[in-house]
Scaffold this motif. Structure first.
Motif, PDB file in Angstrom:
ATOM      1  N   PRO A   9       0.718  -1.106   0.072  1.00  0.00           N
ATOM      2  CA  PRO A   9       0.132  -0.044  -0.109  1.00  0.00           C
ATOM      3  C   PRO A   9       0.918   1.402   0.161  1.00  0.00           C
ATOM      4  O   PRO A   9       2.219   1.074   0.269  1.00  0.00           O
ATOM      5  N   VAL A  10       0.261   2.425  -0.415  1.00  0.00           N
ATOM      6  CA  VAL A  10       1.111   3.729  -0.290  1.00  0.00           C
ATOM      7  C   VAL A  10       0.439   4.355   0.762  1.00  0.00           C
ATOM      8  O   VAL A  10      -0.684   4.835   0.584  1.00  0.00           O
ATOM      9  N   ASN A  11       1.397   4.684   1.659  1.00  0.00           N
ATOM     10  CA  ASN A  11       0.615   5.493   2.971  1.00  0.00           C
ATOM     11  C   ASN A  11       2.007   6.156   3.736  1.00  0.00           C
ATOM     12  O   ASN A  11       3.187   5.868   3.095  1.00  0.00           O
ATOM     13  N   GLY A  12       1.795   6.739   4.499  1.00  0.00           N
ATOM     14  CA  GLY A  12       2.996   7.396   5.459  1.00  0.00           C
ATOM     15  C   GLY A  12       4.000   6.348   5.985  1.00  0.00           C
ATOM     16  O   GLY A  12       5.216   6.671   5.763  1.00  0.00           O
ATOM     17  N   HIS A  13       3.617   5.122   6.462  1.00  0.00           N
ATOM     18  CA  HIS A  13       4.301   4.205   6.791  1.00  0.00           C
ATOM     19  C   HIS A  13       5.218   3.625   5.667  1.00  0.00           C
ATOM     20  O   HIS A  13       6.557   3.429   5.732  1.00  0.00           O
ATOM     21  N   THR A  14       4.683   3.284   4.522  1.00  0.00           N
ATOM     22  CA  THR A  14       5.295   2.664   3.491  1.00  0.00           C
ATOM     23  C   THR A  14       6.380   3.767   2.992  1.00  0.00           C
ATOM     24  O   THR A  14       7.194   3.426   2.437  1.00  0.00           O
ATOM     25  N   GLY A  15       6.130   4.931   2.831  1.00  0.00           N
ATOM     26  CA  GLY A  15       6.646   6.100   2.674  1.00  0.00           C
ATOM     27  C   GLY A  15       8.075   6.230   3.330  1.00  0.00           C
ATOM     28  O   GLY A  15       9.089   6.560   2.847  1.00  0.00           O
ATOM     29  N   LEU A  16       7.942   6.267   4.643  1.00  0.00           N
ATOM     30  CA  LEU A  16       9.032   6.306   5.694  1.00  0.00           C
ATOM     31  C   LEU A  16       9.962   4.987   5.224  1.00  0.00           C
ATOM     32  O   LEU A  16      11.008   5.021   5.471  1.00  0.00           O
ATOM     33  N   LEU A  17       9.217   3.820   5.262  1.00  0.00           N
ATOM     34  CA  LEU A  17      10.241   2.788   5.073  1.00  0.00           C
ATOM     35  C   LEU A  17      10.919   2.625   3.579  1.00  0.00           C
ATOM     36  O   LEU A  17      11.999   2.300   3.817  1.00  0.00           O
TER      37      LEU A  17
ATOM     38  N   ASP B  71      17.858   4.712   1.438  1.00  0.00           N
ATOM     39  CA  ASP B  71      19.262   5.310   1.980  1.00  0.00           C
ATOM     40  C   ASP B  71      20.229   4.152   2.368  1.00  0.00           C
ATOM     41  O   ASP B  71      21.256   4.329   1.880  1.00  0.00           O
ATOM     42  N   LEU B  72      19.346   3.052   2.781  1.00  0.00           N
ATOM     43  CA  LEU B  72      20.329   1.864   2.712  1.00  0.00           C
ATOM     44  C   LEU B  72      20.916   1.390   1.303  1.00  0.00           C
ATOM     45  O   LEU B  72      22.139   1.025   1.149  1.00  0.00           O
ATOM     46  N   THR B  73      19.786   1.549   0.363  1.00  0.00           N
ATOM     47  CA  THR B  73      20.426   1.152  -1.089  1.00  0.00           C
ATOM     48  C   THR B  73      21.452   2.062  -1.467  1.00  0.00           C
ATOM     49  O   THR B  73      22.297   1.739  -2.225  1.00  0.00           O
TER      50      THR B  73
ATOM     51  N   ALA C  40      10.616   9.206  -5.222  1.00  0.00           N
ATOM     52  CA  ALA C  40      10.530  10.274  -4.212  1.00  0.00           C
ATOM     53  C   ALA C  40      11.734   9.929  -3.101  1.00  0.00           C
ATOM     54  O   ALA C  40      12.459  10.838  -2.618  1.00  0.00           O
ATOM     55  N   GLY C  41      12.026   8.705  -2.597  1.00  0.00           N
ATOM     56  CA  GLY C  41      13.064   8.386  -1.782  1.00  0.00           C
ATOM     57  C   GLY C  41      14.145   8.759  -2.308  1.00  0.00           C
ATOM     58  O   GLY C  41      15.108   9.079  -1.559  1.00  0.00           O
ATOM     59  N   GLU C  42      14.537   8.197  -3.340  1.00  0.00           N
ATOM     60  CA  GLU C  42      15.840   8.362  -4.110  1.00  0.00           C
ATOM     61  C   GLU C  42      16.313   9.980  -4.139  1.00  0.00           C
ATOM     62  O   GLU C  42      17.400  10.471  -4.018  1.00  0.00           O
ATOM     63  N   VAL C  43      15.220  10.849  -4.653  1.00  0.00           N
ATOM     64  CA  VAL C  43      15.344  11.972  -4.918  1.00  0.00           C
ATOM     65  C   VAL C  43      15.769  12.780  -3.362  1.00  0.00           C
ATOM     66  O   VAL C  43      16.605  13.534  -3.461  1.00  0.00           O
ATOM     67  N   LEU C  44      15.021  12.320  -2.435  1.00  0.00           N
ATOM     68  CA  LEU C  44      15.198  13.011  -1.169  1.00  0.00           C
ATOM     69  C   LEU C  44      16.677  12.514  -0.280  1.00  0.00           C
ATOM     70  O   LEU C  44      17.566  13.384  -0.067  1.00  0.00           O
ATOM     71  N   VAL C  45      17.222  11.334  -0.902  1.00  0.00           N
ATOM     72  CA  VAL C  45      18.458  11.027  -0.370  1.00  0.00           C
ATOM     73  C   VAL C  45      19.534  11.784  -1.197  1.00  0.00           C
ATOM     74  O   VAL C  45      20.453  12.186  -0.611  1.00  0.00           O
ATOM     75  N   GLN C  46      19.198  12.138  -2.278  1.00  0.00           N
ATOM     76  CA  GLN C  46      20.321  12.904  -3.197  1.00  0.00           C
ATOM     77  C   GLN C  46      20.102  14.405  -2.901  1.00  0.00           C
ATOM     78  O   GLN C  46      21.152  14.993  -2.567  1.00  0.00           O
ATOM     79  N   ALA C  47      19.021  14.823  -2.487  1.00  0.00           N
ATOM     80  CA  ALA C  47      18.792  16.265  -2.073  1.00  0.00           C
ATOM     81  C   ALA C  47      19.429  16.593  -0.839  1.00  0.00           C
ATOM     82  O   ALA C  47      20.105  17.810  -0.802  1.00  0.00           O
TER      83      ALA C  47
END
Length: 298
Positions: free
Chosen positions: A87-95, A101-103, A165-172
């Protein structure tokens, strides 16, 4: 929020944050140039080095248009095929952010240890100075490597929008790490990556090489034994210095060196060794014994 609203939210914040990152980067570069003027470190060479770093963005963005587009298509195609969608929600977004970041840590470690990948990443490490422009010093092959390493997150069932989104945030996050203006930050440095930690990563000093691979968090380095604190200001750049300010030379500096090694390779073992072992690897060959030495031994 329902799933559609979450998707719109993650898509919005990722692009919005990236745009603001570019704005703040321009501000930081201006601040650093001002600091160079005040401390009388400013020189034509430092200015050209900064300009050279910025100009690497031109081929990088051109490559990213095609590779990112292909990556989006590939990720969504795979996501449609797998039945275990999360599912897409706040919990999966944080995960996803934690996993991204680990990747990034794993990707960063591998591209330092495998010479074929180092061809691309060496561009980022080739500058002999450390400022915000260095954060944007990319190879045109970088997007290809990133798409490859983040593919497992799609296979886990995460929506591609969350992954991007996660990839962009890690780079940003990392744009502010490339400077000498910000010193050590106390307790923050136990958990998060900081300018001090990242200066170590760009160091060519023996004790600093292949250390501090983290993106947002430094805990991965602490857990996996690749952490090194900053003890003195590092010497930046490659172990074989790259002094050219020509953007083309910057992009392809390591290619002729690999080519020369591949040409002299004796057999498939050495050929693939040069490709997939770390930078600086050399085959162990048995010494050739001359006829005169054989006679003496007899």
């Amino acid at each position: 929020m329902n799933e559609q609203l979450w998707l719109e939210f993650f898509e919005f914040i990722s692009f919005d944050i990236y745009d603001w990152t570019l704005v703040f980067a321009v501000f930081f570069i201006a601040l650093e140039l001002t600091d160079d003027l005040i401390t009388k470190r400013f020189s034509g060479e430092r200015f050209l080095e900064t300009l050279s770093s910025i100009l690497t963005q031109v081929p990088y963005y051109l490559a990213e248009i095609f590779i990112f587009g292909a990556g989006v298509y590939l990720y969504f195609m795979i996501h449609e095929m797998i039945p275990w969608k999360l599912p897409v929600n706040g919990h999966t977004g944080l995960l996803v952010l934690m996993l991204a970041d680990l990747t990034y840590y794993i990707e960063h470690y591998v591209i330092h240890k495998v010479r074929l990948f180092w061809l691309a990443h060496s561009v980022h490490h080739s500058s002999s100075m450390m400022n915000t422009a260095t954060a944007f010093r990319f190879s045109l092959f970088d997007p290809m490597v990133s798409v490859m390493f983040h593919l497992p997150l799609v296979l886990m069932g995460f929506n591609p929008i969350l992954i991007f989104a996660g990839e962009v945030l890690v780079q940003a996050y990392q744009f502010w790490l490339h400077n000498e203006v910000i010193g050590k930050l106390g307790p923050i440095e136990w958990l998060f990556n900081t300018p001090s930690h990242h200066r170590v990563h760009h160091g060519s000093d023996k004790k600093y090489i292949d250390k501090n691979f983290g993106g947002i968090l430094i805990i991965w380095d602490r857990l996996f034994g690749t952490f090194q604190k900053e003890e003195e200001l590092p010497n930046y750049g490659l172990t074989t210095p790259m002094t050219s300010k020509n953007p083309i030379t910057v992009q392809f500096f390591e290619f002729p060196k690999l080519y020369r090694d591949l040409v002299k390779a004796k057999g498939a073992g050495e050929f693939f060794g040069y490709l997939f072992h770390g930078p600086g690897w050399q085959p162990k060959r048995k010494p050739v014994v001359s006829c005169s030495e054989t006679v003496k031994q007899d």
